[in-house]
Design a protein around this motif. Structure first.
Motif, PDB file in Angstrom:
ATOM      1  N   VAL A  27       1.136  -0.793   0.152  1.00  0.00           N
ATOM      2  CA  VAL A  27      -0.299   0.165  -0.264  1.00  0.00           C
ATOM      3  C   VAL A  27       0.794   1.505  -0.122  1.00  0.00           C
ATOM      4  O   VAL A  27       0.369   2.397   0.083  1.00  0.00           O
ATOM      5  N   CYS A  28       2.069   1.513   0.224  1.00  0.00           N
ATOM      6  CA  CYS A  28       3.183   1.801  -0.171  1.00  0.00           C
ATOM      7  C   CYS A  28       3.779   2.906  -1.245  1.00  0.00           C
ATOM      8  O   CYS A  28       3.235   1.831  -2.271  1.00  0.00           O
ATOM      9  N   THR A  29       3.204   4.184  -1.849  1.00  0.00           N
ATOM     10  CA  THR A  29       3.652   4.211  -3.167  1.00  0.00           C
ATOM     11  C   THR A  29       4.625   6.059  -2.657  1.00  0.00           C
ATOM     12  O   THR A  29       5.084   6.729  -1.767  1.00  0.00           O
ATOM     13  N   LYS A  30       5.442   5.643  -4.356  1.00  0.00           N
ATOM     14  CA  LYS A  30       5.984   6.536  -4.551  1.00  0.00           C
ATOM     15  C   LYS A  30       5.247   8.367  -4.320  1.00  0.00           C
ATOM     16  O   LYS A  30       5.679   9.267  -3.244  1.00  0.00           O
ATOM     17  N   THR A  31       4.328   8.239  -4.687  1.00  0.00           N
ATOM     18  CA  THR A  31       3.586   9.713  -4.824  1.00  0.00           C
ATOM     19  C   THR A  31       2.531   9.984  -3.397  1.00  0.00           C
ATOM     20  O   THR A  31       2.651  11.038  -2.931  1.00  0.00           O
ATOM     21  N   GLU A  43       7.576  11.362   9.181  1.00  0.00           N
ATOM     22  CA  GLU A  43       7.525  10.202   9.556  1.00  0.00           C
ATOM     23  C   GLU A  43       7.234   9.151   8.619  1.00  0.00           C
ATOM     24  O   GLU A  43       6.892   8.430   8.519  1.00  0.00           O
ATOM     25  N   LEU A  44       5.873   9.442   8.226  1.00  0.00           N
ATOM     26  CA  LEU A  44       5.039   9.051   6.893  1.00  0.00           C
ATOM     27  C   LEU A  44       6.123   9.034   6.219  1.00  0.00           C
ATOM     28  O   LEU A  44       5.432   7.855   5.170  1.00  0.00           O
ATOM     29  N   ALA A  45       6.367  10.142   5.840  1.00  0.00           N
ATOM     30  CA  ALA A  45       7.258   9.917   4.704  1.00  0.00           C
ATOM     31  C   ALA A  45       8.433   8.450   4.070  1.00  0.00           C
ATOM     32  O   ALA A  45       8.639   7.736   3.868  1.00  0.00           O
ATOM     33  N   MET A  46       9.547   8.561   5.840  1.00  0.00           N
ATOM     34  CA  MET A  46      10.109   7.459   6.180  1.00  0.00           C
ATOM     35  C   MET A  46       9.559   5.744   5.809  1.00  0.00           C
ATOM     36  O   MET A  46       9.551   5.135   5.597  1.00  0.00           O
ATOM     37  N   GLU A  47       7.944   6.392   6.094  1.00  0.00           N
ATOM     38  CA  GLU A  47       7.277   4.662   6.707  1.00  0.00           C
ATOM     39  C   GLU A  47       7.129   4.081   4.622  1.00  0.00           C
ATOM     40  O   GLU A  47       7.049   3.360   4.885  1.00  0.00           O
ATOM     41  N   GLN A  48       6.538   5.430   4.057  1.00  0.00           N
ATOM     42  CA  GLN A  48       6.618   4.896   2.530  1.00  0.00           C
ATOM     43  C   GLN A  48       7.536   4.201   2.078  1.00  0.00           C
ATOM     44  O   GLN A  48       7.490   3.211   1.872  1.00  0.00           O
ATOM     45  N   LEU A  49       8.397   5.231   2.361  1.00  0.00           N
ATOM     46  CA  LEU A  49       9.911   4.621   1.724  1.00  0.00           C
ATOM     47  C   LEU A  49      10.506   3.117   2.507  1.00  0.00           C
ATOM     48  O   LEU A  49      10.603   2.112   1.597  1.00  0.00           O
ATOM     49  N   MET A  73      14.744  11.819  14.671  1.00  0.00           N
ATOM     50  CA  MET A  73      13.122  11.707  15.019  1.00  0.00           C
ATOM     51  C   MET A  73      12.606  10.937  16.291  1.00  0.00           C
ATOM     52  O   MET A  73      11.976  11.175  17.106  1.00  0.00           O
ATOM     53  N   GLU A  74      14.428  10.251  17.136  1.00  0.00           N
ATOM     54  CA  GLU A  74      14.128   9.610  17.478  1.00  0.00           C
ATOM     55  C   GLU A  74      12.822   8.011  18.381  1.00  0.00           C
ATOM     56  O   GLU A  74      12.326   7.602  18.451  1.00  0.00           O
ATOM     57  N   LEU A  75      12.905   7.631  16.972  1.00  0.00           N
ATOM     58  CA  LEU A  75      12.107   7.225  16.786  1.00  0.00           C
ATOM     59  C   LEU A  75      12.926   4.953  17.121  1.00  0.00           C
ATOM     60  O   LEU A  75      13.397   4.637  15.758  1.00  0.00           O
ATOM     61  N   GLN A  76      12.961   4.682  18.267  1.00  0.00           N
ATOM     62  CA  GLN A  76      13.949   3.665  18.234  1.00  0.00           C
ATOM     63  C   GLN A  76      13.487   2.627  18.265  1.00  0.00           C
ATOM     64  O   GLN A  76      13.678   1.501  16.801  1.00  0.00           O
ATOM     65  N   THR A  77      12.021   2.141  17.477  1.00  0.00           N
ATOM     66  CA  THR A  77      11.876   0.771  17.029  1.00  0.00           C
ATOM     67  C   THR A  77      11.906   0.782  15.756  1.00  0.00           C
ATOM     68  O   THR A  77      12.324  -0.280  15.307  1.00  0.00           O
ATOM     69  N   SER A  78      11.987   1.965  15.334  1.00  0.00           N
ATOM     70  CA  SER A  78      11.884   2.125  13.473  1.00  0.00           C
ATOM     71  C   SER A  78      13.893   1.982  13.188  1.00  0.00           C
ATOM     72  O   SER A  78      14.381   1.040  12.451  1.00  0.00           O
TER      73      SER A  78
END
Length: 92
Positions: A27-31, A43-49, A73-78
């Motif tokens: 469901v992730c897209t470049k758009t 964070e949402l852009a990173m999740e798409q990547l 962004m201090e997102l330890q899980t990611s």
């Protein structure tokens, strides 16, 4: 900080192949990535990547860029996930 995040995410995005992902149900897209980046939703852009990266065999540099972003962004899980992706790339 946002310039650095934007630059790193943009670099990672530029590494994506032009062909459609092998995983059809992705469901992730470049758009969506571009739109999130445009609105400073890093964070949402990173999740798409991340989702797109899972559909391709991406190099260590791609995952290293995402790791650097996650740390900023201090997102330890990611960050932990990207470290595992980097290890998997190096071991394959």
């Amino acid at each position: 900080m946002s310039y650095t995040l934007r630059a790193m995410l943009r670099e990672a995005g530029s590494m994506l192949p032009t062909a459609a992902p092998a995983v059809a149900e992705n469901v992730c897209t470049k758009t969506a990535f571009v739109e999130f980046l445009e609105y400073n939703e890093f964070e949402l852009a990173m999740e798409q990547l991340e989702g797109l990266g899972e559909s391709y065999k991406m190099p260590v540099r791609f995952w290293s860029l995402l790791l650097a972003c996650a740390k900023i962004m201090e997102l330890q899980t990611s960050a932990a996930y990207y470290e595992r992706q980097i290890a998997a790339c190096r071991n394959s």
